[in-house]
Design a protein around this motif. Structure first.
Motif, PDB file in Angstrom:
ATOM      1  N   GLN A  47      57.588  -0.160 -29.638  1.00 27.22           N
ATOM      2  CA  GLN A  47      57.890  -1.543 -29.303  1.00 27.22           C
ATOM      3  C   GLN A  47      57.607  -2.449 -30.488  1.00 27.22           C
ATOM      4  N   THR A  63      54.178   2.864 -27.892  1.00 24.11           N
ATOM      5  CA  THR A  63      54.871   2.392 -26.690  1.00 24.11           C
ATOM      6  C   THR A  63      54.196   1.181 -26.045  1.00 24.11           C
ATOM      7  N   VAL A  64      52.959   1.343 -25.581  1.00 24.47           N
ATOM      8  CA  VAL A  64      52.226   0.208 -24.998  1.00 24.47           C
ATOM      9  C   VAL A  64      50.733   0.401 -25.207  1.00 24.47           C
ATOM     10  N   GLU A  81      49.771  -1.451 -17.712  1.00 22.19           N
ATOM     11  CA  GLU A  81      50.250  -1.871 -19.039  1.00 22.19           C
ATOM     12  C   GLU A  81      51.688  -1.404 -19.270  1.00 22.19           C
ATOM     13  N   LEU A  82      51.988  -0.173 -18.898  1.00 23.05           N
ATOM     14  CA  LEU A  82      53.334   0.360 -19.084  1.00 23.05           C
ATOM     15  C   LEU A  82      54.353  -0.455 -18.291  1.00 23.05           C
ATOM     16  N   GLU A  85      54.434  -4.370 -19.768  1.00 18.54           N
ATOM     17  CA  GLU A  85      55.017  -4.585 -21.087  1.00 18.54           C
ATOM     18  C   GLU A  85      56.482  -4.176 -21.195  1.00 18.54           C
ATOM     19  N   GLU A 128      55.011 -10.503 -24.816  1.00 20.87           N
ATOM     20  CA  GLU A 128      54.457  -9.437 -25.651  1.00 20.87           C
ATOM     21  C   GLU A 128      55.482  -8.714 -26.522  1.00 20.87           C
ATOM     22  N   VAL A 129      56.638  -8.379 -25.939  1.00 24.45           N
ATOM     23  CA  VAL A 129      57.544  -7.418 -26.566  1.00 24.45           C
ATOM     24  C   VAL A 129      58.912  -8.037 -26.830  1.00 24.45           C
TER      25      VAL A 129
END
Length: 177
Positions: A47, A63-64, A81-82, A85, A128-129
């Motif tokens: 990411q 990834t996260v 979190e997965l 995000e 965040e992403v």
């Protein structure tokens, strides 16, 4: 305001909490999780952090990752979190971290998951992403060298790729050891 459970050095939860961003008291620790998702081609889903995100802004990352919040287990933090995000749902109930890395203020559990994911169907958390993509180990190494990727030790990234399909420290897993 985000609350974290406080752990002691042996990773036992205390009955204390702390507020994210406040200084750590001596001998207080917290839990962080990272999840690396791999596909069957041996690529890792990575990411790119938002340009306005505090810390490593605009850089590529695994990834996260993130801190466990009050009441989280390692697995529930990884699952949360997965989903938060990138919008990916995986049940972590029966999944253990592949490795735990100690750092100055806590414990970082790293989960290595293999799953086919259509990145066009992911829902990226705006705060965040900004982007995701699949990347080979060599591409991640190149991005670390060019300063586009968070400066993880390349040997750590190598380890993630090497052990992603198994647990343990040897090439041959022997449950009788």
């Amino acid at each position: 305001m985000e609350l974290w459970d406080v752990y002691e050095i042996n990773r036992n939860k205390t009955n204390k909490t702390m507020v994210r961003g406040e200084p750590f008291e001596k001998n207080n620790y917290h839990l962080v999780v990272h999840v690396c998702v791999f596909n069957s081609n041996g690529e890792m889903l990575i990411q790119q952090r938002q340009p306005f995100k505090k810390g490593w802004s605009n850089m590529w990352d695994i990834t996260v990752g993130g801190s466990a919040i009050k009441g989280d287990t390692s697995q529930s933090a990884a699952e949360r979190e997965l989903y938060e995000e990138i919008g990916l749902t995986i049940d972590f109930k029966n999944i253990r971290p592949h490795i735990t890395i100690n750092f100055n203020n806590g414990f970082d559990d790293v989960y290595l998951i293999e799953q086919e994911v259509d990145i066009n169907e992911l829902s990226l958390q705006y705060e965040e992403v900004q982007n995701v993509k699949w990347a080979s180990k060599e591409e991640i190494f190149s991005m670390i060298e060019s300063g586009e990727f968070i400066p993880y030790y390349q040997s750590l990234i190598q380890l993630f790729f090497d052990i992603r399909k198994k647990y343990g420290c040897t090439k041959q897993n022997d449950s009788t050891l």
